[in-house]
Design a protein around this motif. Structure first.
Motif, mmCIF file in Angstrom:
data_model
loop_
_atom_site.group_PDB
_atom_site.id
_atom_site.type_symbol
_atom_site.label_atom_id
_atom_site.label_comp_id
_atom_site.label_asym_id
_atom_site.label_seq_id
_atom_site.Cartn_x
_atom_site.Cartn_y
_atom_site.Cartn_z
ATOM 1 N N LYS A 42 -7.020 -12.252 -22.475
ATOM 2 C CA LYS A 42 -7.294 -12.161 -23.911
ATOM 3 C C LYS A 42 -6.017 -12.505 -24.662
ATOM 4 O O LYS A 42 -4.915 -12.289 -24.150
ATOM 5 C CB LYS A 42 -7.767 -10.749 -24.273
ATOM 6 C CG LYS A 42 -9.122 -10.360 -23.689
ATOM 7 C CD LYS A 42 -10.230 -11.173 -24.307
ATOM 8 C CE LYS A 42 -11.596 -10.756 -23.769
ATOM 9 N NZ LYS A 42 -12.043 -9.444 -24.181
ATOM 10 N N SER A 86 -14.605 -12.611 -24.639
ATOM 11 C CA SER A 86 -15.576 -11.807 -23.890
ATOM 12 C C SER A 86 -16.806 -12.600 -23.460
ATOM 13 O O SER A 86 -17.223 -12.526 -22.307
ATOM 14 C CB SER A 86 -15.989 -10.595 -24.719
ATOM 15 O OG SER A 86 -14.878 -9.748 -24.899
ATOM 16 N N TYR A 175 -11.994 -9.081 -31.065
ATOM 17 C CA TYR A 175 -11.850 -7.793 -31.741
ATOM 18 C C TYR A 175 -10.980 -7.884 -32.984
ATOM 19 O O TYR A 175 -11.080 -7.043 -33.876
ATOM 20 C CB TYR A 175 -11.293 -6.745 -30.764
ATOM 21 C CG TYR A 175 -12.278 -6.455 -29.646
ATOM 22 C CD1 TYR A 175 -13.390 -5.658 -29.882
ATOM 23 C CD2 TYR A 175 -12.138 -7.032 -28.394
ATOM 24 C CE1 TYR A 175 -14.324 -5.423 -28.879
ATOM 25 C CE2 TYR A 175 -13.066 -6.809 -27.385
ATOM 26 C CZ TYR A 175 -14.150 -6.008 -27.641
ATOM 27 O OH TYR A 175 -15.082 -5.791 -26.656
HETATM 28 N N1 GLU Z 1 -14.455 -3.931 -21.140
HETATM 29 C C1 GLU Z 1 -15.516 -4.350 -21.981
HETATM 30 C C2 GLU Z 1 -16.149 -5.645 -21.489
HETATM 31 O O1 GLU Z 1 -15.806 -6.128 -20.470
HETATM 32 C C3 GLU Z 1 -15.099 -4.493 -23.419
HETATM 33 C C4 GLU Z 1 -13.822 -5.249 -23.617
HETATM 34 C C5 GLU Z 1 -14.019 -6.741 -23.718
HETATM 35 O O2 GLU Z 1 -14.883 -7.204 -24.462
HETATM 36 O O3 GLU Z 1 -13.251 -7.436 -23.083
HETATM 37 O O4 GLU Z 1 -16.999 -6.197 -22.113
#
Ligand code: GLU
Length: 276
Positions: A42, A86, A175
């Protein structure tokens, strides 16, 4: 004669380009000036995976990725970090854009149908980030409220499935967009893992403005994603993760990255053991 030479040269360039492309996130890519490995992280999660204004990277996932890459035979300068949002993670692995992904990536059955996971290497929990004076105290308080999360995340899915099905859920690609919405007041809460929210709350620009509610709304077992069927890489990464915990590097990375945000993480998970 001259023309033929040029054509041959172009063909050589084309062949090189093709072989470099075919390598993708894959193994030793000697076509582009040395061996490289592409790793998905990320870019907008302080404390986890962050691309800084000077172009360098920081965060727990970055440190885990760097350690793992070293065990796979790549020095830090051979790592090329690639942003994997994501909703893009499964496709990035399937296409071969990256060799592995360390990006707050929770292991679950739906994803395991498309990719393989090494790990887990961290246990986090879904939580809520709200304004400091907010009355929201638990998941059910979100029903009827404006809420922000990320497309393709377990956080968004959990809200819809069980935590607050009648919340007005807005989904963004990352986010950071949700944080802006919380700051402007257009949403009442942001939901995702406590590990991520703690990093935002501790940022200078948000200091004192937001708080974590402190609800453990789910168990998020972070795994390292690899292409489906690449068992050799899963095994190597698992060995690297075990070594990282055993030699103290895991704890060092925890202290360095979660310490400043005051995030109290769970102990190191056991490889192959998922907390349901
Ligand atoms: N750990 C969660 C997921 O894999 C939320 C964090 C994210 O979006 O990376 O979706």
């Amino acid at each position: 004669m001259k023309l033929r030479k040029v054509t041959a040269a172009s063909a050589a360039v084309l062949a090189l380009t093709l072989s470099a492309t075919a390598c993708g996130g894959g193994d030793k890519d000697s076509g582009s000036g040395g061996d490289k490995v592409k790793v998905g992280i990320k870019y907008d999660q302080p404390g986890i995976g962050l691309k800084k204004p000077d172009g360098s990277f920081s965060g727990f996932d970055v440190d885990v990725a760097t350690y793992v890459a070293k065990e796979l035979g790549y020095e830090p300068k051979q790592i090329e970090f690639v942003e994997t949002k994501s909703a893009d993670r499964e496709n990035a692995l399937a296409r071969g854009d990256v060799k592995f992904i360390v990006a707050s990536y929770s292991i679950n059955d739906k994803r395991k149908a498309k990719v393989d996971f090494a790990g887990p290497y961290l246990l986090a929990h879904q939580d809520l980030l709200v304004k400091s004076d907010s009355k929201i105290a638990k998941g059910a308080d979100l029903n009827g409220k404006n809420l922000c999360s990320v497309t393709g995340s377990t956080s968004a899915q959990n809200i819809k499935d069980k935590i607050a099905p009648s919340a007005n859920l807005r989904q963004n690609p990352g986010y950071s967009e949700c944080l802006a919405a919380l700051q402007s007041g257009s949403v009442d809460a942001v939901t995702t893992d406590d590990s991520i929210l703690a990093g935002y709350a501790a940022q200078d620009k948000f200091k004192g403005k937001f708080k974590l509610v402190g609800e453990q709304l789910s168990n998020e077992n972070y795994g390292i994603g690899v292409k489906k069927g690449d068992k050799a890489t899963v095994d190597k990464i698992n060995a690297a993760l075990k070594k990282m915990v055993d030699d103290g590097s895991w704890q060092k990375a925890v202290d360095k990255n979660f310490g400043p945000a005051g995030y109290k993480n769970e102990p190191a998970p056991k490889i192959g053991v998922i907390v349901k």
